[in-house]
Design a protein around this motif. Sequence first.
Motif, PDB file in Angstrom:
ATOM      1  N   ASP A 223      43.071  30.920  37.729  1.00 25.95           N
ATOM      2  CA  ASP A 223      44.184  31.572  37.053  1.00 25.95           C
ATOM      3  C   ASP A 223      43.646  32.795  36.327  1.00 25.95           C
ATOM      4  OD1 ASP A 223      46.289  29.787  37.717  1.00 25.95           O
ATOM      5  OD2 ASP A 223      45.509  28.353  36.260  1.00 25.95           O
ATOM      6  N   HIS A 224      44.462  33.809  36.208  1.00 29.23           N
ATOM      7  CA  HIS A 224      44.037  35.013  35.498  1.00 29.23           C
ATOM      8  C   HIS A 224      44.097  34.776  33.985  1.00 29.23           C
ATOM      9  CE1 HIS A 224      44.143  36.943  39.310  1.00 29.23           C
ATOM     10  NE2 HIS A 224      45.451  36.864  39.427  1.00 29.23           N
ATOM     11  N   LEU A 231      43.778  42.790  27.586  1.00 27.68           N
ATOM     12  CA  LEU A 231      43.967  44.091  26.936  1.00 27.68           C
ATOM     13  C   LEU A 231      43.092  44.218  25.702  1.00 27.68           C
ATOM     14  CD1 LEU A 231      47.837  44.549  27.254  1.00 27.68           C
ATOM     15  CD2 LEU A 231      46.044  45.777  28.495  1.00 27.68           C
ATOM     16  N   GLU A 232      42.929  43.110  24.963  1.00 25.74           N
ATOM     17  CA  GLU A 232      42.072  43.153  23.780  1.00 25.74           C
ATOM     18  C   GLU A 232      40.613  43.370  24.191  1.00 25.74           C
ATOM     19  OE1 GLU A 232      40.881  43.325  19.935  1.00 25.74           O
ATOM     20  OE2 GLU A 232      42.915  43.424  20.762  1.00 25.74           O
ATOM     21  N   VAL A 372      33.859  49.178  34.328  1.00 26.92           N
ATOM     22  CA  VAL A 372      34.927  48.184  34.166  1.00 26.92           C
ATOM     23  C   VAL A 372      35.533  47.874  35.534  1.00 26.92           C
ATOM     24  CG1 VAL A 372      37.101  47.644  33.021  1.00 26.92           C
ATOM     25  CG2 VAL A 372      35.400  49.070  31.855  1.00 26.92           C
ATOM     26  N   ILE A 373      35.337  46.644  35.999  1.00 26.93           N
ATOM     27  CA  ILE A 373      35.877  46.201  37.285  1.00 26.93           C
ATOM     28  C   ILE A 373      37.240  45.566  37.028  1.00 26.93           C
ATOM     29  CG2 ILE A 373      35.539  44.691  39.274  1.00 26.93           C
ATOM     30  CD1 ILE A 373      33.514  46.929  39.196  1.00 26.93           C
ATOM     31  N   VAL A 374      38.286  46.103  37.667  1.00 25.71           N
ATOM     32  CA  VAL A 374      39.652  45.647  37.377  1.00 25.71           C
ATOM     33  C   VAL A 374      40.364  45.083  38.598  1.00 25.71           C
ATOM     34  CG1 VAL A 374      39.956  47.228  35.426  1.00 25.71           C
ATOM     35  CG2 VAL A 374      40.548  47.992  37.740  1.00 25.71           C
ATOM     36  N   THR A 408      34.004  42.644  33.909  1.00 27.61           N
ATOM     37  CA  THR A 408      35.010  42.243  34.892  1.00 27.61           C
ATOM     38  C   THR A 408      36.247  41.750  34.153  1.00 27.61           C
ATOM     39  OG1 THR A 408      33.275  41.584  36.440  1.00 27.61           O
ATOM     40  CG2 THR A 408      35.489  40.774  36.876  1.00 27.61           C
ATOM     41  N   LEU A 409      37.350  42.470  34.314  1.00 31.72           N
ATOM     42  CA  LEU A 409      38.594  42.132  33.617  1.00 31.72           C
ATOM     43  C   LEU A 409      39.619  41.631  34.634  1.00 31.72           C
ATOM     44  CD1 LEU A 409      38.888  45.092  31.066  1.00 31.72           C
ATOM     45  CD2 LEU A 409      37.596  42.967  30.902  1.00 31.72           C
ATOM     46  N   GLY A 410      39.584  40.325  34.902  1.00 29.50           N
ATOM     47  CA  GLY A 410      40.443  39.758  35.933  1.00 29.50           C
ATOM     48  C   GLY A 410      41.923  39.754  35.598  1.00 29.50           C
TER      49      GLY A 410
END
Length: 469
Positions: A223-224, A231-232, A372-374, A408-410
């Motif tokens: 789950d993400h 965002l934080e 930053v990997i999005v 990594t910001l999933g």
Amino acid sequence: MSSLTFLGAVGEVTGSRYLLEVDGEPRPHRLLLECGLHQGGREAEGANAVPFGRLAEELESVVLSHGHLDHAGRLPRLVREGYRGPIHCTADTAELLEIMLVDAAFVMAKDVEWENRWRARAGKPAIEPLYDEDDVARTLAQCEPHRYGQPVALPGGVTLVFRDAGHILGSAVVELAIPSGGQRRRLVFSGDLGNPDSVLMKDPEKVHDADVVLMESTYGDRDHRPLDDTLEEFRRVLEEAHADGGNVLIPAFAVGRTQEILYHLSVLYHAGRLPQQLVFLDSPMAIRVTELYGRKRKALDPEDLKVLNVAAHGDPDQYLPNLRLTRDVEESMAINRIHGGAIIIAGSGMCTGGRIVHHLRYNLERESTHLVIVGFQAEGTLGRQLVEGAERVRVLGEDLAVKARIHTLGGFSAHAGQQELIGWAGAFHDRPRFFLVHGEPGAQRALQAALAEAGIEAEIATYRQRIEL
């Protein structure tokens, strides 16, 4: 009896392609669902180069769920080899394809030009690109756009309906009503299902009736993170990069992810929480797509647009005043003279090419850089190597030490997570037969097990598997 054969996006997340053969005399009607590029390394390039053979001339129709290249990027090759029939898609997908495929042909031409210079020096024969801009022009001329919910008659008595998948502009869940053995069977393909937490897109439509369901499983194993938490973390990364005096690099897909990132940067800017003075969108394709999104506001989530409108006091020019659009190569190269204080958004999203690769070359060995990997990073890509903690990587022929910090910001994913996938699958009545596609093996096995716990049996599709409908 009508049948479906799995020709791509099985055991992997790219290369989507499914052959539908519908009852007919003297031979079955042949329709292709999706025609995507394989992405990620030399093996993918080899798969893309395999000829379609007789299929190109035997096909009567092609149906597309949306415009991402892993779903539509081989279309011009199909046309080059002789396909002359209609390509059915949503109206917004047709407009996106005009941007995506022209750009893909341009990039291929440049890559082949570079490769052939090397081949000439090595005494090897020249190669040709998969397709060129003339092939793209013919492909676009064959596109037939349709509205969501509009029934479309296809050969063999098949009826097509598109539903909003909430993934990117124009993305669709594909419903096909198919004559088979004297009955009418309903095949539903999820396409790529959107993440309800994502901004700009509406939530994916649920479908209730089907006999067979093909469902993506890209994030079937997880789950993400909640978007607020993501965002934080994003805000903290920007502050850390500012304190370190370095640049922020964001490899982003031109369609969907770039527009979402710009949205969040705009909200941060107007809240006084964006420390960087310069934001570069360094991708001609992403710029054109962003402009298209601006013209297609009626297709976007009105609540998200309201937030943007309030933040910018109703003035579109004020959504992100420190944004710089770099369309030409000279402007892009000039960015590399900036050693800190900038956010650089560039393609490709998996770091397999495009301008982000040049920015990695100049920034990856700096400890002050924050990468930053999005988005999802397929196996075999440079992005995947970086996410998995590679200490050295090869970029544009150079061996580089990875000194930048990788984040990594999933939560920014435009794909449904495991629980959303289970919820979408659970909306069907009468227990249809499920097949999992568009996922790496581990993610598919995890989703299969989670679905079983929810009382839903699902099979994992295999390459060239043929099922009767």
